[in-house]
Design a protein around this motif. Structure first.
Motif, PDB file in Angstrom:
ATOM      1  N   LEU B  35       0.841  -1.202   0.000  1.00  0.00           N
ATOM      2  CA  LEU B  35       0.000   0.000   0.000  1.00  0.00           C
ATOM      3  C   LEU B  35       0.875   1.250   0.000  1.00  0.00           C
ATOM      4  CD1 LEU B  35      -3.091   0.236   0.144  1.00  0.00           C
ATOM      5  CD2 LEU B  35      -2.879   0.537   2.586  1.00  0.00           C
ATOM      6  N   SER B  39       1.553   4.295  -2.945  1.00  0.00           N
ATOM      7  CA  SER B  39       0.958   5.581  -2.585  1.00  0.00           C
ATOM      8  C   SER B  39       1.580   6.747  -3.329  1.00  0.00           C
ATOM      9  CB  SER B  39       1.051   5.813  -1.077  1.00  0.00           C
ATOM     10  OG  SER B  39       2.405   5.782  -0.669  1.00  0.00           O
ATOM     11  N   PHE B  48      -6.649   2.774  -3.342  1.00  0.00           N
ATOM     12  CA  PHE B  48      -6.194   1.832  -2.311  1.00  0.00           C
ATOM     13  C   PHE B  48      -5.899   2.511  -0.968  1.00  0.00           C
ATOM     14  CE2 PHE B  48      -6.335  -1.132  -5.515  1.00  0.00           C
ATOM     15  CZ  PHE B  48      -5.406  -0.969  -6.526  1.00  0.00           C
ATOM     16  N   LEU B  49      -5.074   3.562  -0.991  1.00  0.00           N
ATOM     17  CA  LEU B  49      -4.610   4.126   0.280  1.00  0.00           C
ATOM     18  C   LEU B  49      -5.725   4.849   1.023  1.00  0.00           C
ATOM     19  CD1 LEU B  49      -2.193   4.577   2.149  1.00  0.00           C
ATOM     20  CD2 LEU B  49      -1.786   6.745   0.948  1.00  0.00           C
ATOM     21  N   ALA B  52      -8.319   2.552   2.487  1.00  0.00           N
ATOM     22  CA  ALA B  52      -7.802   1.809   3.640  1.00  0.00           C
ATOM     23  C   ALA B  52      -7.768   2.704   4.877  1.00  0.00           C
ATOM     24  CB  ALA B  52      -6.406   1.274   3.333  1.00  0.00           C
ATOM     25  N   VAL B  90      -3.844  -5.639  -4.020  1.00  0.00           N
ATOM     26  CA  VAL B  90      -2.824  -4.613  -3.786  1.00  0.00           C
ATOM     27  C   VAL B  90      -1.428  -5.224  -3.863  1.00  0.00           C
ATOM     28  CG1 VAL B  90      -1.837  -3.145  -1.980  1.00  0.00           C
ATOM     29  CG2 VAL B  90      -4.275  -3.020  -2.495  1.00  0.00           C
TER      30      VAL B  90
END
Lengths: 352, 280
Positions: B35, B39, B48-49, B52, B90
Motif C-alpha cells: 500500500l 501511494s 487503495f490508500l 484503507a 494490492v
C-alpha cells in the motif's frame, strides 16, 4: 455421468444468461470498446431482479413451481429485450495481447494456476455446518415445493420466517435451477456455483487489473498470478481466500471474492470517468444483488462503496456526485430497515 | 470471531482479531507495505490508500467498535471486515509494478519468483496433503456410505419422511443430499456437543423437546454414557427419532446395545438402528 453433463450445461447456461442480460447495459456510444463487462453487469442485474421477484414470492408464500414459472417468463422477457438491444448496438471488441515468448509463458502460468484452482474447488468436499443451512435450504425447498418455509436442518415447517436469512434468496436461486433443470440442488451448489464463484472472482480481478495497467495484458496476468499465490497460501479459517477455495458455494464467499472486488472495479471505472452513468447504475444494483446473495452485504457493501467511492469523488473533485453516492446506498438502507422491522416484529413474519 | 472475546480485549479487539485472522502469516503486513509502495501514484492512492485509511478510522477504529459494533452484537462476524481490504489485489499490483520496472528479463523473472516465494513460504498452504487433491467418491460430493445410509433408512421405514439422529458430519450432510429424511437433533445442539463455539447450551426454561434433543445428543455425539437408559429412550420418543445412525467405530454403539437397541441395517461404515415406536 449424466448429472455431471447436466451440471456442465447448467454452468454454461449461467454464463449465457449473465452475458445476455449484460446487453441491457445503457446505450453506449457507437463503436465503443466492449471490455467484457457484460458478464459483470448481467450477473448483477440477474440477482437484482431475482431478489425483488423472489422476496415478493417468499412473503406471498407461493410454491417453488409457481415462482419458477414466473421467474422463467420474466427471464425470457429480459433476455428478449437484451437481444433486441444488442442488435441495435455497434461495438468493437478488444482482445488482450501477450507479446513475445515471455508474454505467452506468463499467460500459460496464469492459466495453469486458474485450472488448478478450478480443480481444487470442484473436488473439494466438506461437511461444513453452514452448508447444512445454505444447501439444505435449497434441497428442502425443492423437496417441499416451497420457498423458505421449512427448516433446512430438521425439515419441520417454520412458524415464522427465518428473519436472519429471509432477505437473502441465494438458496432460492439454487432451488429454482434445480427445479427447472432437474439438477440436484447439492450439485448445483457444490459444483456449478462453486466454479462460477471462482471464475467470476478472477474475471473481476482481471478486468480491474487490465484497466489499472492501461490495457496491458501481461501486467494484468502477472497481477492475477500473484493473487492466485496469495489465495493458495492464505488459508486460515477466516480469510476470503479460504472461502473462495473451500466454501465457494456460500453467499459469503461470493461477497468476499466477487462483490467486494467488484466495488473496487467500479471505483476504478469511476476514477476514469466519474460521470459514467453505467457505473453508477451498477453501483445502485450492486446492493440488492449483494443482499440476494448474502445478508453480509447489508453491512459490507455499503461500507465498501463508501470507502471506495468517496475518495474517488474527492480525488476528482466531483462533489456534484455526492447525491448519486447517497442514491446508490439507498437500496441497502431500505433493506436494512426492512430487516430491522422484521427482527423487532414490527413487520409481520408469521407463516400462515 | 468467536475466538476473540470482546469483553476481554476491549479496545484491542481489532488487533486481536487481526492476529487470529492471519494465523501467523504475513499477508496483511505485505498488504500494508505494498500500500505504501503504491501511494506515490495518484490513482492508486485514491483507489487503495485513502479507502484503507477511511476504513482504519471507521470499521477498524476501536472507539467505533466500542460504541457501535459491540452494541449490535456482531463481533462474531467481525472477521468479514478484513475482506474490505483488497490485500491480494494490492500485493499483486505492487509486485507487478515493482518487478516490471526491472530491465533485465532474467532478473525480472527471478525477483518476481522470489516475491511469490516469500508469499508461499510465509503463508498457510491450501494444499496440506494429497487428500486435498483426491476426487470425490461421487458427483454429490458426499460419502458413498451416506448414500447407503439413506437407502437403508427408506427401506426400513414405512414413513415417507422418517426422522433420524446421526453423528456430526452426516447430520450436516444428510438433508443436503436427501431432504426427505428429517433430523431429530437441531444443528446448534450438535455444534454444542462437538465444542463448536456456534453451538449453544439449553436454556433452563427450554421446552421439553429441546431438552430431549440435548439428552439424545449427549449420548450419541457427546459420548456421555452416564445418562440413565430410560432418560435416553424417553428423549428418543420425545424427539420423534425413528432411526439412529452411528459409525461402526463409535463408542455409543455399546451404549445402544446396553439399552436394548439392535442394529437394523449395516452399510460399509455405519450401523443403522431402528428405534421401536413404543420406545422399548
Amino acid at each position: 455421468m449424466l448429472i455431471l453433463l447436466k451440471a456442465a450445461l447448467v454452468f454454461l447456461a449461467h454464463l449465457a444468461v449473465f452475458y445476455m442480460l449484460g446487453w441491457l447495459m445503457p446505450k453506449r456510444k457507437p463503436n465503443c470498446r466492449i471490455e467484457g463487462e457484460e458478464f459483470i453487469f448481467g450477473g448483477l442485474l440477474y440477482f437484482f431482479f431475482f431478489e425483488i421477484v423472489s422476496l415478493v414470492c417468499i412473503f406471498a408464500q407461493v410454491s417453488l413451481t409457481v415462482f419458477s414459472v414466473l421467474w422463467s417468463v420474466i427471464l425470457a422477457v429480459l433476455t428478449a429485450v437484451s437481444v433486441r438491444n444488442r442488435m441495435r448496438q455497434k461495438t468493437s471488441r478488444e482482445l488482450p495481447e501477450f507479446p513475445g515468448l515471455e508474454g505467452k509463458i506468463i499467460l500459460a502460468v496464469l492459466l495453469i494456476l486458474l485450472v488448478f484452482q478450478c480443480y481444487l474447488v470442484l473436488v473439494h468436499q466438506d461437511a461444513n455446518p453452514d452448508s447444512a443451512f445454505y444447501i439444505g435450504q435449497a434441497s428442502t425447498d425443492v423437496y417441499t415445493d416451497t420457498m423458505a418455509l421449512f427448516d433446512p436442518y430438521t425439515g419441520l415447517r417454520y412458524e415464522k420466517f427465518n428473519v436472519r436469512y429471509v432477505l437473502s434468496s441465494f438458496a432460492e436461486h439454487n432451488a429454482y435451477v434445480s427445479k427447472v433443470t432437474g439438477l440436484p440442488a447439492i450439485v448445483q451448489a457444490r459444483v456449478v456455483i462453486s466454479l462460477l464463484t471462482l471464475i467470476a472472482s478472477y474475471f473481476i480481478y482481471w478486468r480491474t487489473a487490465y484497466r489499472l495497467f492501461k490495457r496491458d495484458g501481461v501486467r494484468a496476468a502477472l497481477t492475477l498470478i500473484v493473487i492466485s499465490v496469495v489465495n493458495l497460501f492464505f488459508n486460515t479459517i477466516f480469510t476470503n481466500a479460504t472461502f473462495l477455495l473451500n466454501r465457494s458455494y456460500e453467499g459469503k464467499a461470493v461477497v468476499g471474492n466477487v462483490l467486494i472486488p467488484c466495488v473496487l472495479y467500479l471505483c476504478e471505472k469511476l476514477y476514469e470517468d466519474p460521470d459514467d452513468r453505467q457505473t453508477w447504475i451498477m453501483l445502485f444494483i450492486l446492493g440488492p444483488a449483494g443482499v440476494c446473495i448474502s445478508m453480509s452485504s447489508l453491512f459490507l457493501l455499503p461500507v465498501a462503496v463508501g470507502a471506495g467511492v468517496l475518495p474517488v469523488i474527492a480525488a476528482k473533485r466531483k462533489w456534484n456526485r455526492i447525491p448519486q453516492y447517497f442514491l446508490v446506498l439507498l437500496p441497502c438502507v431500505l433493506m436494512l430497515a426492512v430487516y430491522l422491522l422484521l427482527s423487532k416484529g414490527i413487520l409481520p413474519s408469521a407463516i400462515r | 470471531m468467536t475466538q476473540v472475546d470482546y469483553s476481554q480485549t476491549g479496545l484491542f479487539f481489532p488487533w486481536a482479531c487481526l492476529t487470529v485472522y492471519q494465523e501467523g502469516t504475513i499477508v496483511m503486513a505485505l498488504f500494508v507495505i505494498c500500500l505504501l509502495l503504491l501511494s506515490g501514484h495518484k490513482e492508486r492512492r485514491a483507489l487503495f490508500l485513502w479507502p484503507a485509511l477511511l476504513l482504519l478510522f471507521t470499521v477498524f477504529n476501536p472507539l467505533v467498535l466500542y460504541f457501535i459494533f459491540s452494541r449490535l452484537n456482531i463481533t462474531k462476524m467481525y472477521y468479514r471486515c478484513f475482506w474490505l481490504l483488497p490485500a491480494a489485489f494490492v500485493i499483486g499490483t505492487a509486485v507487478t509494478g515493482f518487478t516490471q520496472k526491472i530491465g533485465n528479463r532474467i532478473l525480472r523473472a527471478a525477483v518476481f519468483a522470489a516475491c511469490l516465494g516469500i508469499i508461499a513460504l510465509t503463508g498457510k498452504a491450501e494444499i496440506t496433503s494429497a487428500s486435498s487433491l483426491a476426487l470425490p467418491q461421487n458427483v454429490w460430493k458426499v460419502p458413498d456410505d451416506l448414500i447407503e445410509v439413506c437407502s437403508s433408512i427408506h427401506e426400513l421405514s414405512d414413513e415417507k419422511n422418517p426422522k433420524a439422529a446421526l453423528e456430526n458430519n452426516y447430520e450436516m450432510l444428510m438433508r443436503q443430499y436427501d431432504p426427505s429424511i428429517g433430523l431429530s437433533i437441531d444443528r446448534t445442539v450438535i455444534l454444542y456437543e462437538i465444542g463448536n463455539a456456534n453451538g449453544t447450551t439449553a436454556d433452563e426454561d427450554a421446552d421439553e423437546g429441546t431438552k430431549a434433543e440435548y439428552q439424545a445428543a449427549d449420548v450419541l455425539i457427546g459420548q456421555k454414557f452416564d445418562e440413565p437408559p430410560e432418560v435416553f429412550l424417553q428423549s428418543l420418543r420425545t424427539t420423534g427419532t425413528d432411526f439412529i445412525v452411528l459409525n461402526k467405530q463409535a463408542a455409543a454403539n455399546g451404549y445402544l446395545a446396553d439399552v436394548g437397541l439392535a442394529v437394523s441395517a449395516e452399510t460399509s461404515e455405519s450401523y443403522v438402528y431402528a428405534v421401536p415406536s413404543d420406545g422399548q
